[in-house]
Scaffold this motif. Structure first.
Motif, short mmCIF file in Angstrom:
data_model
loop_
_atom_site.label_atom_id
_atom_site.label_comp_id
_atom_site.label_asym_id
_atom_site.label_seq_id
_atom_site.Cartn_x
_atom_site.Cartn_y
_atom_site.Cartn_z
N ALA A 140 45.35 -73.64 -45.68
CA ALA A 140 44.09 -73.55 -46.20
C ALA A 140 43.92 -73.20 -47.36
O ALA A 140 44.49 -72.55 -47.58
N THR A 141 43.08 -74.14 -48.15
CA THR A 141 42.51 -73.35 -49.61
C THR A 141 41.75 -73.44 -49.72
O THR A 141 40.41 -74.93 -49.59
N ALA A 142 40.59 -72.50 -50.47
CA ALA A 142 39.74 -72.22 -50.70
C ALA A 142 38.73 -72.16 -52.28
O ALA A 142 40.00 -71.15 -52.52
N LEU A 143 37.68 -72.21 -52.58
CA LEU A 143 37.58 -72.02 -53.87
C LEU A 143 36.50 -71.11 -53.65
O LEU A 143 36.03 -72.21 -53.41
N LEU A 144 36.64 -69.47 -53.99
CA LEU A 144 35.79 -68.84 -53.85
C LEU A 144 34.60 -68.41 -55.28
O LEU A 144 35.26 -68.05 -56.48
N GLY A 145 33.45 -68.71 -55.37
CA GLY A 145 32.86 -68.49 -56.29
C GLY A 145 31.76 -67.66 -56.55
O GLY A 145 30.98 -67.36 -54.90
N SER A 146 31.09 -66.89 -57.68
CA SER A 146 29.72 -66.31 -57.41
C SER A 146 29.49 -64.71 -56.81
O SER A 146 29.50 -64.61 -55.65
N LEU A 147 30.69 -64.34 -57.11
CA LEU A 147 31.30 -63.39 -55.95
C LEU A 147 31.15 -61.66 -57.45
O LEU A 147 30.55 -60.53 -56.79
N GLY A 148 30.14 -62.06 -58.19
CA GLY A 148 28.72 -61.22 -59.07
C GLY A 148 30.03 -59.77 -58.92
O GLY A 148 31.08 -60.11 -59.96
#
Length: 555
Positions: A433-441
């Motif tokens: 499973a591959t996820a792009l995570l954003g807006s981690l502040g």
């Protein structure tokens, strides 16, 4: 006056009736004829002489047999009227061509070969207000929907064959019916025959022949068994009830509770509980076998969708251990870990069913079945399938919270979770499973990608702006710093016993489990969290699920 002398025949003459009226015979001739008659078995008439007793015995036996046969027929008619309800005429639902087309469309999206799904029905009857009872027309519509969607039904033997390691069947369901109500004979049997389908009934065996006309009779059960359309399994002999469990009058299900012994002012001890429950379970099996049916291999937990029944599902409960002694497979409608039929549930011996209620439409039933069909570990845009995400903990918000579209207010929760196809991914292993995570502040929020969901050891990779942490069943097993930035890419590879996570293609976190591999299969979970209301929620910008390359080659 002189008396007139009586006229007498000569000594050698007698008057005898040979069948043509009185006529004189010489005594010598009469004696000769009589002797001749006796030699032919007639004597002085039929049934006299030395043959009279055999003839009379034969006639008596014939008469007695007629009387006995007549009496037996009368008894049979009486028993049939008492223990065989007349079947109602076949009822047919009103189904449009649009309905059929819609059901066929729902079936096209599912694999042709997959582990079966188990459905729970209770009763089929007219004019019932119970939420568990389907009308005959509703039942006919349900079976028509299954038929059009490409499902076939399995017998108990076919189902257990798969659960024992047999080949994966064609798209199929196991139709189960709890309790053993008379409506199954009166209404459901003919509808089942119309669709050429098969049903499995879990009997409360101690109630059969009793409480008429609510429950089935053994005569009806034997007739249903001979039809080849029905199998019969155990639902206890007499534990489908509630009993006092303490001095204050609180009640509970006898299967999972030690009962209150009023005369002795105490609860059952462990030995007494075990003896009582085993006596009931063994009795239910004996009842079924005694009426000419195979030994039950399955058991349905009474009140399995009610409060307090989770104990029967627990692997360390005494009830669960007792059930495993007698039944390879235990059915429930409620479980803390929902394991629909799969290799995983076969290893535990516990199967969760999909319950059908009076309010369940055919479309809703097919949706429920579809969500429980085991599918391959492959999804290219699962974030755009909100209907396939379950197990949510997103109070007062929607799935949009993961996509950065949900507004943040004082009422917004600080934590959200969702599982992808939780019931359809029970057997997943050898996938990535591959996820792009954003807006981690600036480190006040975090996102997590979980794998092996609902297994005995779920794994989670937690990502903040500057750190990656790997959790095994909630406990930290590895942690690495990250280059501080608001966006990270996470890839998790799931093998038989090894979980490996890569962050931004460089940082590696790994864990090897010591549990058996059949306890480690499971799917995908996404999580988001913030520290205080008003913080920026992290965003899942993309997610992709695919089999590992080596798994594809084995395929």
């Amino acid at each position: 006056m002189a008396l007139k002398s009586e006229h007498r025949e000569p000594v050698g003459i007698v008057v005898h009736d040979h069948g043509n009226g009185p006529e004189p015979c010489f005594r010598g001739d009469y004696a000769e004829k009589a002797a001749h008659d006796c030699s032919r078995g007639r004597g002085h008439g039929w049934g006299r002489g030395w043959t009279q007793w055999p003839v009379r015995v034969l006639l008596g036996a014939l008469t007695l047999s007629v009387v006995v046969a007549s009496g037996a027929a009368g008894i049979e008619r009486y028993l049939s009227r008492k223990y065989m309800s007349p079947q109602a005429p076949l009822t047919q639902a009103s189904i449009t061509s649009a309905d059929k087309a819609g059901w066929m469309s729902q079936g096209r999206e599912l694999p042709d070969y997959a582990p079966p799904v188990v459905l729970t029905f209770h009763d089929v009857n007219k004019n019932s207000k119970s939420p568990y009872v389907l009308t005959p027309k509703a039942f006919d519509a349900q079976l028509t929907a299954l038929e059009k969607a490409g499902y076939r039904t399995l017998s108990a033997k076919q189902f257990t064959n798969y659960m024992n390691g047999g080949p994966v069947p064609r798209r199929s369901v196991l139709l189960t019916f709890d309790d053993g109500t008379d409506g199954l004979w009166k209404y459901a049997d003919r509808i089942l025959a119309k669709h050429r389908m098969h049903g499995t009934i879990f009997l409360i065996t101690g109630s059969m022949d009793k409480h008429r006309p609510y429950y089935l009779t053994w005569r009806e059960i034997e007739r249903m068994h001979r039809s080849g359309r029905w199998d019969f399994q155990s639902h206890t002999r007499a534990m489908h009830s509630v009993k006092p469990v303490d001095a204050t009058g609180n009640t509970g299900a006898p299967l999972v509770n030690r009962l209150w012994l009023k005369d002795e002012g105490r609860r059952e001890n462990a030995a007494e509980y075990r003896a009582r429950v085993l006596h009931d379970l063994v009795g239910s099996v004996d009842d079924i076998v005694r009426h000419g049916m195979p030994t039950p291999s399955m058991f349905a937990v009474p009140f399995s969708d009610g409060p307090g029944q989770q104990d029967a599902d627990s692997t360390d409960s005494q009830a669960r251990h007792l059930l495993k002694e007698l039944f390879p497979l235990v059915m429930t409608d409620h479980s803390s870990v929902p394991l629909t039929p799969s290799r995983r549930s076969a290893s535990t011996g516990l199967v969760q069913r999909v319950e059908v209620y009076a309010r369940t439409t055919p479309d809703r039933m097919l949706e429920d079945v579809g969500r429980n069909v085991q599918v391959p570990a492959r999804a290219h845009r699962p974030l755009f399938e909100p209907e396939n995400w379950g197990g949510r903990q997103t109070t007062r918000t929607s799935f949009d919270v993961f996509l950065g579209k949900a507004p943040s207010t004082a009422q917004t929760p600080l934590y959200a979770k969702a599982d992808y196809r939780p019931n359809s991914s029970v057997d997943w292993t050898d996938y990535s499973a591959t996820a792009l995570l954003g807006s981690l502040g600036n480190g006040t929020n975090q996102a997590a990608l979980g794998v092996r969901t609902n297994s005995k050891e779920p794994m989670t990779v937690v990502i903040t702006r500057n750190r990656a942490t790997l959790l095994a069943n909630g406990y930290k097993v590895a942690s690495q710093p990250l280059d501080p930035k608001s966006e990270h890419t996470v890839t998790v590879r799931v093998g038989r016993d090894t979980t490996t996570a890569y962050v931004d293609g460089q940082v590696k976190l790994s864990h090897v489990s010591n549990r058996p591999s059949d306890q480690l299969s499971g799917g995908i979970t996404i999580r988001s969290g913030i520290n205080k209301a008003g913080d920026q929620w992290p965003v899942f910008r993309s997610l992709d699920i695919a089999p590992l390359e080596d798994a594809s080659r084995r395929g």
